[in-house]
Design a protein around this motif. Sequence first.
Motif, mmCIF file in Angstrom:
data_model
loop_
_atom_site.group_PDB
_atom_site.id
_atom_site.type_symbol
_atom_site.label_atom_id
_atom_site.label_comp_id
_atom_site.label_asym_id
_atom_site.label_seq_id
_atom_site.Cartn_x
_atom_site.Cartn_y
_atom_site.Cartn_z
ATOM 1 N N ALA A 246 0.845 -1.199 0.000
ATOM 2 C CA ALA A 246 0.000 0.000 0.000
ATOM 3 C C ALA A 246 0.881 1.251 0.000
ATOM 4 O O ALA A 246 0.946 1.992 0.979
ATOM 5 C CB ALA A 246 -0.926 -0.017 1.211
ATOM 6 N N THR A 247 1.547 1.503 -1.096
ATOM 7 C CA THR A 247 2.543 2.577 -1.177
ATOM 8 C C THR A 247 1.923 3.912 -1.551
ATOM 9 O O THR A 247 0.814 3.975 -2.094
ATOM 10 C CB THR A 247 3.609 2.219 -2.217
ATOM 11 N N ILE A 248 2.661 4.960 -1.299
ATOM 12 C CA ILE A 248 2.215 6.297 -1.700
ATOM 13 C C ILE A 248 2.117 6.388 -3.216
ATOM 14 O O ILE A 248 1.204 7.030 -3.750
ATOM 15 C CB ILE A 248 3.169 7.389 -1.132
ATOM 16 N N GLY A 249 3.017 5.723 -3.919
ATOM 17 C CA GLY A 249 2.998 5.767 -5.378
ATOM 18 C C GLY A 249 1.706 5.236 -5.961
ATOM 19 O O GLY A 249 1.215 5.730 -6.981
ATOM 20 N N LYS A 250 1.115 4.239 -5.317
ATOM 21 C CA LYS A 250 -0.144 3.673 -5.804
ATOM 22 C C LYS A 250 -1.320 4.612 -5.522
ATOM 23 O O LYS A 250 -2.281 4.662 -6.294
ATOM 24 C CB LYS A 250 -0.375 2.295 -5.181
ATOM 25 N N ILE A 251 -1.244 5.355 -4.418
ATOM 26 C CA ILE A 251 -2.275 6.366 -4.161
ATOM 27 C C ILE A 251 -2.216 7.442 -5.249
ATOM 28 O O ILE A 251 -3.247 7.862 -5.789
ATOM 29 C CB ILE A 251 -2.088 7.015 -2.775
ATOM 30 N N LEU A 252 -1.011 7.874 -5.576
ATOM 31 C CA LEU A 252 -0.851 8.903 -6.610
ATOM 32 C C LEU A 252 -1.362 8.387 -7.951
ATOM 33 O O LEU A 252 -2.005 9.127 -8.708
ATOM 34 C CB LEU A 252 0.623 9.313 -6.715
ATOM 35 N N ASP A 253 -1.106 7.120 -8.256
ATOM 36 C CA ASP A 253 -1.597 6.512 -9.497
ATOM 37 C C ASP A 253 -3.123 6.509 -9.512
ATOM 38 O O ASP A 253 -3.750 6.831 -10.532
ATOM 39 C CB ASP A 253 -1.056 5.086 -9.622
ATOM 40 N N ALA A 254 -3.733 6.156 -8.375
ATOM 41 C CA ALA A 254 -5.197 6.138 -8.291
ATOM 42 C C ALA A 254 -5.777 7.526 -8.542
ATOM 43 O O ALA A 254 -6.769 7.682 -9.271
ATOM 44 C CB ALA A 254 -5.640 5.617 -6.923
ATOM 45 N N LEU A 255 -5.161 8.550 -7.944
ATOM 46 C CA LEU A 255 -5.642 9.922 -8.133
ATOM 47 C C LEU A 255 -5.516 10.357 -9.587
ATOM 48 O O LEU A 255 -6.416 11.009 -10.136
ATOM 49 C CB LEU A 255 -4.866 10.878 -7.220
ATOM 50 N N ARG A 395 -9.276 -1.281 -9.656
ATOM 51 C CA ARG A 395 -8.867 -2.478 -8.921
ATOM 52 C C ARG A 395 -7.516 -2.228 -8.268
ATOM 53 O O ARG A 395 -6.545 -1.865 -8.944
ATOM 54 C CB ARG A 395 -8.763 -3.668 -9.869
ATOM 55 N N PRO A 396 -7.418 -2.422 -6.942
ATOM 56 C CA PRO A 396 -6.158 -2.159 -6.238
ATOM 57 C C PRO A 396 -4.969 -2.916 -6.819
ATOM 58 O O PRO A 396 -3.853 -2.394 -6.837
ATOM 59 C CB PRO A 396 -6.451 -2.596 -4.805
ATOM 60 N N ASP A 397 -5.208 -4.143 -7.290
ATOM 61 C CA ASP A 397 -4.087 -4.950 -7.796
ATOM 62 C C ASP A 397 -3.548 -4.447 -9.128
ATOM 63 O O ASP A 397 -2.510 -4.916 -9.599
ATOM 64 C CB ASP A 397 -4.497 -6.422 -7.909
ATOM 65 N N THR A 398 -4.239 -3.467 -9.753
ATOM 66 C CA THR A 398 -3.757 -2.917 -11.025
ATOM 67 C C THR A 398 -2.983 -1.619 -10.836
ATOM 68 O O THR A 398 -2.437 -1.075 -11.802
ATOM 69 C CB THR A 398 -4.932 -2.643 -11.977
ATOM 70 N N LEU A 399 -2.943 -1.104 -9.602
ATOM 71 C CA LEU A 399 -2.254 0.169 -9.353
ATOM 72 C C LEU A 399 -0.747 0.004 -9.465
ATOM 73 O O LEU A 399 -0.180 -1.008 -9.055
ATOM 74 C CB LEU A 399 -2.625 0.705 -7.964
ATOM 75 N N GLN A 400 -0.112 1.036 -10.017
ATOM 76 C CA GLN A 400 1.347 1.036 -10.203
ATOM 77 C C GLN A 400 1.973 2.095 -9.302
ATOM 78 O O GLN A 400 1.345 3.099 -8.961
ATOM 79 C CB GLN A 400 1.698 1.341 -11.667
#
Length: 584
Positions: A246-255, A395-400
Motif C-alpha cells: 500500500a505505497t504512496i505511489g499507488k495512491i498517486l496513481d489512483a488519483l 482495482r487495487p491490484d492494477t495500481l502502479q
Amino acid sequence: MVNITIDGKQISVKDNTTIMEAASQNGIPIPRLCYLKGINEIAACRVCVVELEGKEKLITSCNNVAEEGMVIYTNSPKVRKHRRKTVEMILSQHDCKCVTCARSGNCSLQTIANDLNILEIPFKQELEHQPWNKKFPLIRDSSKCIKCMRCVQVCDKVQSLGVWDVEGTGSRTTINVSGRRRIEEADCSLCGQCITHCPVGALTARDDTEKIWDAIADKDKIVVAQVAPAVRAAWGEQIGLAPEDATIGKILDALKRMGVDYVFDTVFSADLTIMEEGHEFVQRFTSGELKNRPMFTSCCPGWIRFIKTQFPHLVKYLSSAKSPQQMFGAAMKTYFADKLGVAPEKIYTISVMPCVAKKGEREMELFYGEYAGHDIDAVITTRELVKMIRSAHIRPDTLQDIESDRPMQGGTGAGVIFGATGGVMEAALRSAYFIIKGENPPADAFHAVRSQGFNENDGVQEANFQINDITVRTAVVSGLGNARALLQKIERGEVQYDFVEVMACPGGCVGGGGQPIHDGEERAFERGKNLYYLDENYDIRFSHENPDVLEMYEEYFEKPLSHKAHMLLHTEHDAEVVNYGKGF
C-alpha cells in the motif's frame, strides 16, 4: 489463575479477567456494541449476555469477572433468543437504510443482525430526528444512534472535552451536544475520535467527494492533490493491500486515474514546515523568549482548536508556522501557479488527510497579491479516498507505483514520520541541531521522543538533548486528555520544557479521525512503526537536505522566515477564532 468452562472448553485465565476477555483469549468471540476496554464498560447494549450454569438470569460478559468453577454458555438457545430480541429492539430505533450509510459493510450492528439472521423487525419503528448543520465537518445522524455511550465516554475520558452528553429520561433518553448547545458552539476539536469509536453510522465526517468529482469535471480547473504521510500507513487496510504493497505511489496513481492533473506527496511540505518551524524555534529559544513557557507545534488543527478554547492564554506560544497541508496549498496557489503560468483561481487544491479537523482548517483564508481565497479547496479523509477509488472502479491490484509530479517532488524520512506521535519533534530536532551546529546529527539521535506503545506513559514522552552547551528540554504528547494534564503540569510549574509537540489524536495522525475504522481496535502504534520503517529506508533523512525545498527557497521564498515566507507560510493564531471562514 482461575479455571472456568466456556462452551464446553476448559480454560484458565488470570484473576480479574472478565468473561468476555477470557472467551476472546480462547478464540470464542462474544458480540458487543457498547464495550470499549477501560473506557466504556457499562453493559448498556445487553448484547454481550451469556448464560451462567446455576443462575436463572443471563449476565453481561463485559463487566462480570470470571470466577473459579464457572460454567458459561455464550450461544445457548436462551442466550440466542435474548440477544436476538435485544438487537431487534435496537433496530426498531435505528434507521436501517444501510445502502445509503457511510458505515455499510463496516457496522457492528449490521454484522450482529446478519449473524442472528434478523430478516424482519417485529417492533414498531420509532426514529429520532434531531436537526444538524450538514456543513459542519462532523455529522451526527440521531436516527442511527443506538445510545451506546461510546462517544460520550471517549470525548470525556480520552479527549477531556465533554462535547457529548445524555439527555432525557426513560424511553426518551438520547445523546446530544452537552449543555443544550449547537455543535458549532461546543468546544469540539474535530479530532473525530467519536467517529472512529462509534459502532454504527451515527457519527461520520462530512463527505466532500462530490466536490472533487465536480472539480475534476470542470475543464477550467487544474486539479492538484496532496497526500499526507499517515494516509499511506492505513489506506490499504480497507482494500486488502498489505502494508508493504500500500505505497504512496499507488495512491498517486489512483488519483491520476480519477482525473487529477497533478499529484504530490505532503512529505514535501512537511519538510518545508520543518525549515520554517525549526528556524523559528532556534530563533525564539536563543532570544530567551521561551524561558517561561515552551514553543508548541502548530501542525495539528485539532490541537489548535483545543488550545484556543481551553488554554487561550497559551496561544501566543504556538509556532506561527502553518501546517504542512496549508503550506502546500499556499505554495500551489503561488509558486506552482507561477510555474504553470496560470492565475491562482484556476488551481483547485485537494488534500487527502487522516484527519477530520483538516476539513475545518481548510476554511482558513489566503490573501496574497490580488488573490483572495483559500490555501486548500477541499479535504477528503483516508476513508473518502478509498470510497473514490471504489467509485472509479479501480482495482487495487492494477495500481502502479508512480512518482509525484515536479517541482515539489522530493521528500525525506524526516517528513514521512510527521504522521506518528513524536515525528514532528524528531524531524525538527534533526534540523535544529544542524542550524545550531552546522553539521548533521546521527539520523537516529532523537529516538527518545518516539512513543514506546499506544498511550504508553499517558501518551507523553519526555527527553532532554544536549546541542553544544545548550540543553533542549522536550516533550511529546498525543491525545487531548493527556495534553490537558501536561499543560496543567506546565501551568503549575511542575515541569519545564522548551519545545512541546502536541497531537490531538492518540498515537498521532496515524490514529486520526479520518482513518479506516476497526471496531474495538487501536492501530495507531502499528501504523506509526510503518512510517519509522519508511524513514529508515529514505535516501535523505533531514528536511534541510530536501533538494526541491532548497530550490523553492532559492527561486521563490529566499530563505526560511523571509518576508515572503511569513506572508505565505505563517499565520497569526487568534484565540477568538476557532471556526475559520464562513463555511460552517
